[in-house]
Design a protein around this motif. Structure first.
Motif, PDB file in Angstrom:
ATOM      1  N   ASP A 215      59.408  41.820  37.715  1.00 52.89           N
ATOM      2  CA  ASP A 215      59.461  41.696  39.169  1.00 52.89           C
ATOM      3  C   ASP A 215      58.242  40.910  39.662  1.00 52.89           C
TER       4      ASP A 215
ATOM      5  N   SER B 148      57.053  40.429  42.478  1.00 58.42           N
ATOM      6  CA  SER B 148      56.254  41.042  43.549  1.00 58.42           C
ATOM      7  C   SER B 148      55.159  41.942  42.968  1.00 58.42           C
ATOM      8  N   LEU B 149      55.307  42.361  41.709  1.00 54.22           N
ATOM      9  CA  LEU B 149      54.224  43.137  41.086  1.00 54.22           C
ATOM     10  C   LEU B 149      52.997  42.260  40.883  1.00 54.22           C
TER      11      LEU B 149
ATOM     12  N   GLU C 230      52.255  39.701  42.751  1.00 50.87           N
ATOM     13  CA  GLU C 230      51.683  39.488  44.080  1.00 50.87           C
ATOM     14  C   GLU C 230      50.870  40.697  44.507  1.00 50.87           C
ATOM     15  N   ALA C 231      51.451  41.884  44.292  1.00 54.19           N
ATOM     16  CA  ALA C 231      50.730  43.101  44.663  1.00 54.19           C
ATOM     17  C   ALA C 231      49.387  43.159  43.937  1.00 54.19           C
ATOM     18  N   ALA C 232      49.400  42.850  42.647  1.00 51.09           N
ATOM     19  CA  ALA C 232      48.159  42.900  41.870  1.00 51.09           C
ATOM     20  C   ALA C 232      47.127  41.935  42.434  1.00 51.09           C
ATOM     21  N   GLN C 233      47.599  40.763  42.858  1.00 48.57           N
ATOM     22  CA  GLN C 233      46.650  39.784  43.400  1.00 48.57           C
ATOM     23  C   GLN C 233      46.062  40.242  44.722  1.00 48.57           C
ATOM     24  N   THR C 234      46.900  40.882  45.567  1.00 52.57           N
ATOM     25  CA  THR C 234      46.336  41.379  46.822  1.00 52.57           C
ATOM     26  C   THR C 234      45.415  42.565  46.576  1.00 52.57           C
ATOM     27  N   LEU C 235      45.481  43.134  45.368  1.00 57.60           N
ATOM     28  CA  LEU C 235      44.558  44.222  45.033  1.00 57.60           C
ATOM     29  C   LEU C 235      43.310  43.692  44.340  1.00 57.60           C
ATOM     30  N   GLY C 236      43.210  42.387  44.230  1.00 55.00           N
ATOM     31  CA  GLY C 236      41.977  41.813  43.707  1.00 55.00           C
ATOM     32  C   GLY C 236      42.042  41.358  42.259  1.00 55.00           C
ATOM     33  N   ALA C 237      43.242  41.408  41.648  1.00 52.33           N
ATOM     34  CA  ALA C 237      43.340  40.921  40.271  1.00 52.33           C
ATOM     35  C   ALA C 237      43.249  39.402  40.285  1.00 52.33           C
TER      36      ALA C 237
ATOM     37  N   ARG D  43      43.781  35.635  38.546  1.00 51.72           N
ATOM     38  CA  ARG D  43      44.932  35.114  37.795  1.00 51.72           C
ATOM     39  C   ARG D  43      44.795  35.394  36.306  1.00 51.72           C
TER      40      ARG D  43
ATOM     41  N   GLN E  70      43.505  37.838  34.955  1.00 53.90           N
ATOM     42  CA  GLN E  70      43.689  39.255  34.620  1.00 53.90           C
ATOM     43  C   GLN E  70      45.150  39.675  34.644  1.00 53.90           C
TER      44      GLN E  70
ATOM     45  N   VAL F 232      49.085  43.208  34.143  1.00 56.73           N
ATOM     46  CA  VAL F 232      50.376  43.377  34.821  1.00 56.73           C
ATOM     47  C   VAL F 232      51.541  42.944  33.922  1.00 56.73           C
TER      48      VAL F 232
ATOM     49  N   PRO G  19      41.328  41.033  47.695  1.00 55.73           N
ATOM     50  CA  PRO G  19      41.334  42.454  48.036  1.00 55.73           C
ATOM     51  C   PRO G  19      40.821  42.742  49.449  1.00 55.73           C
TER      52      PRO G  19
ATOM     53  N   PHE H 209      53.927  46.275  50.750  1.00 54.48           N
ATOM     54  CA  PHE H 209      55.198  45.551  50.756  1.00 54.48           C
ATOM     55  C   PHE H 209      56.345  46.499  51.096  1.00 54.48           C
TER      56      PHE H 209
ATOM     57  N   PHE I  96      53.084  49.908  40.419  1.00 54.54           N
ATOM     58  CA  PHE I  96      53.237  49.541  39.017  1.00 54.54           C
ATOM     59  C   PHE I  96      53.929  50.688  38.292  1.00 54.54           C
TER      60      PHE I  96
ATOM     61  N   TRP J 162      54.390  51.470  35.316  1.00 57.29           N
ATOM     62  CA  TRP J 162      53.812  51.997  34.081  1.00 57.29           C
ATOM     63  C   TRP J 162      52.526  52.791  34.338  1.00 57.29           C
TER      64      TRP J 162
ATOM     65  N   PHE K 170      43.863  50.955  40.466  1.00 53.85           N
ATOM     66  CA  PHE K 170      44.018  49.588  39.967  1.00 53.85           C
ATOM     67  C   PHE K 170      43.015  48.607  40.577  1.00 53.85           C
TER      68      PHE K 170
ATOM     69  N   MET L 169      39.842  46.605  38.927  1.00 49.72           N
ATOM     70  CA  MET L 169      39.767  45.146  38.954  1.00 49.72           C
ATOM     71  C   MET L 169      38.410  44.691  39.479  1.00 49.72           C
TER      72      MET L 169
ATOM     73  N   ASN M 284      40.745  49.789  48.284  1.00 53.95           N
ATOM     74  CA  ASN M 284      39.924  48.578  48.170  1.00 53.95           C
ATOM     75  C   ASN M 284      39.047  48.345  49.391  1.00 53.95           C
TER      76      ASN M 284
END
Lengths: 344, 295
Positions: free
Chosen positions: A212, A214-215, A217-224, A226, A228, A233, B99, B105, B111, B113, B122, B126, B174
């Protein structure tokens, strides 16, 4: 009345499912039994019990029914003793019980010639070939497949040629691998590799693409960052699906085994089967073929069982082993914390 | 429109509401959107979008489907790039996702998992925080959304409302400068949505956070917001920035208060201007065969 059985996608009850599974094994076995044990079904030959007056009959020999009847009528005319025999199947179709006996006897019978491998040695040799072929294929195929799935340029660079090679039958590389790698195990492992690797890259890439987006995207908005995303993810996101892919791919690897073992110096279970066929011990041939099936099938069942336990986040009726451990640990930590609070 | 014409003007503000807007106007700008435009090929999705969000303000972006509101919030989040214009966060132009702009969304995006706790951890991980530190902080946020009992559960074991609470906790952990919410309650059933709206207001009261909230639900916008940015379609553009006259604290009883209805009717008017929905004459197709026709 509308048939409920034929409703598309209708779930089968647990009991019915069990019975059907049982039947799927018992039905072919039953057909085999009928052909083997009911004398008037098929049985195109006659096994000679006593040759009587027929000069060319030998005790234990198989002759065609037509010949048997013709010879016996000749004997009757000449007033000689008739041959006695009973209907039999060709030697290449042993009865179930004979194969069942061969299953055990094959392991305890020493090889005819010294230096030839025992059955268990042959089997072990085959398993080793599969293992190494699949290991090397996965070592390169899985990472490459994931990269293809994630990064467009890698996919565009890799997939067309992989797709092209995929259509070349692995056995076609046999002569080449022998020329390069000699006649022993290396070319056989290479054939398993060639047969598996190219399919693997494409299958893994496709599974990875189903993640998916959007996972990410979500990770990136959480500060991950590219860099990472891949480790944090993509890989955890697809790993349980990849596991199932690998099970199917391992099945494919098995289908290349016999071809691989023909290459160079014949070896493993293939060599065993060929030798036994040469000696006309078809009980053993059948037993060996079944053994391949049983090893493949039980490996797959085992991996399926393991899969239910090693991914704790999978939705299923009963939590897997790892999930139960996880919950038990969490509970223990909570209990400890509660105790500490009570003391302090 | 909900009721007749004997309603106050939506621009009239009670003294305490006016005082609140005066106070907000003094606060620093967190988010500034300047003449934002977006083209998809030759299709203009957004044109000249300009607005500000000030510190601890709750702004709703409202529009019918297809007016580009999701595109707008995705550009602000950095998940898409604008064709023209600028977005400033604390006065600095934003580039790419980060962040400092937490996002919730519509489809949860937890996630699968990771457990609830690991999901909330998470972003902290990060950032490079140690597992222990992240765990302690994550538990605070989980307890704030009332899910401490479920911290070891996996997303598939949670209901839609619970998942969205985890998503909110995960974004807030965050400590973002602004929380972007893209129709977060759109997939929930009506009752859960009402609960979640009240819940969000409670969180917003307790946590010092600025919120930009996308919705197509008029009641939701008026119930939650300080200001409502109404967008129109083809291309997506600002129709009006409405200062919500409904006093705080909000409750669902206000839904039938004159001041609520005045705001509601104004938005409704903007989104569906009179005459915008053509009344077509559709021929009646009869399906009766046994002569049991009814008038």
């Amino acid at each position: 009345m509308q048939s409920e059985v034929l409703t598309p996608f209708r779930e089968v009850s647990e009991r019915a499912g069990f019975l059907l599974t049982l039947a799927s094994f018992i039905l072919p076995l039953a057909v085999w039994c009928i052909i083997s044990y009911v004398p008037f079904i098929w049985h195109p030959l006659v096994k000679i019990h006593s040759p009587g007056g027929v000069s060319f009959f030998r005790e234990g020999a198989l002759v065609e029914k037509k010949v048997f009847v013709a010879e016996n009528s000749k004997m009757r005319e000449q007033g000689l003793q008739e041959a006695i025999g009973r209907p039999a199947n060709p030697i290449f179709l042993p009865a179930p019980h004979e194969v069942a006996i061969a299953f055990f006897k094959a392991f305890t019978t020493p090889p005819r010639r010294s230096g030839e491998p025992w059955l268990h040695e042959s089997l072990w040799h085959s398993i080793r070939i599969i293992f190494w072929g699949f290991f090397w294929s996965s070592l390169f195929g899985v990472p490459l497949g994931i990269l293809c799935g994630v990064y467009g340029p890698v996919a565009k660079l890799t997939e067309p040629v992989v797709d092209f090679i995929r259509y070349m039958p692995a056995p076609a590389f046999g002569a080449l691998t022998v020329a390069v790698m000699g006649i022993y195990d290396a070319p056989k492992i290479a054939i398993i590799f060639i047969g598996t690797f190219f399919q693997q890259v494409l299958v893994i890439a496709n599974t990875t693409r189903r993640l998916d987006p959007s996972l990410l995207e979500a990770a990136q908005t959480l500060g991950a960052r590219r860099s990472q995303l891949l480790v944090h993810v993509v890989v955890p996101g697809v790993i349980s699906d990849l596991y199932n892919d690998m099970r199917i791919l391992l099945g494919w690897a098995w289908t290349y085994l016999i071809v691989a073992e023909y290459i160079g110096a014949s070896s493993g279970i293939t060599y065993f089967i060929n030798q036994q066929a040469k000696y006309r011990i078809y009980d053993n041939v059948f037993a060996a073929i079944f053994m391949i099936g049983i090893i493949g099938f039980t490996t797959d069942r085992f991996l399926a069982w393991l899969g239910r336990h090693i991914f704790p986040w999978q939705k299923q009726e009963r939590p897997g082993l790892l999930r139960r451990l996880q919950l038990a640990r969490a509970e223990a930590i909570e209990r400890q914390a509660a105790q500490k609070e009570a003391i302090g | 429109m909900k009721r007749g014409s004997d309603l106050p003007d939506y621009r009239e503000q009670a003294p305490e509401v006016a005082a609140r807007f005066a106070k907000i106007a003094l606060r620093p700008k967190i988010l500034e959107v300047r003449a934002l435009g977006k083209m998809f090929g030759s299709h203009e999705t957004l044109r000249d979008i300009t607005f500000d969000v000030r510190r601890r303000e709750f702004v709703c972006v409202l529009g019918a489907s297809g007016c580009g509101k999701s595109t707008l919030i995705r550009i602000i989040a950095g998940l898409e790039t604008a064709t023209s214009g600028q977005i400033l966060l604390d006065g600095k132009p934003v580039r790419g996702p980060g962040p400092d702009r937490g996002m919730v969304f519509q489809n949860y995006t937890l996630f699968p998992w990771l457990t609830v706790r690991a999901n909330v951890m998470f972003g902290l991980r990060m950032k490079g925080k140690s597992a222990f530190e992240a765990e302690t902080e994550a538990r605070q946020w989980i307890s704030m959304v009332g899910l401490l009992k479920y911290e070891h559960a996996y997303p598939h074991e949670l209901s839609g409302g619970m998942k969205q609470r985890v998503a909110i906790a995960r974004a807030l952990a965050n400590r973002p400068r602004i929380l972007l919410m893209d129709e977060p309650f759109g997939a929930l059933d009506a009752q859960t949505r009402a609960q979640m709206q009240a819940y969000l207001l409670k969180i917003w009261r307790n946590v010092d956070v600025t919120i930009l909230f996308i919705t197509h639900d008029l009641d939701e916008a008026v119930y939650l917001s300080d200001k409502i940015l109404v967008l129109g379609p083809n291309p997506g553009r600002v129709l009006e920035l409405i200062e919500n006259p409904v006093p705080r604290p909000r409750s669902r009883e206000q839904f039938v208060s004159p001041v609520f209805l005045s705001a509601y009717n104004r938005i409704s008017e903007l989104i569906h201007p009179p005459g915008s929905i053509p009344v077509e004459k559709v021929p009646i197709i009869r399906m009766t065969m046994a002569g049991d026709d009814v008038e």
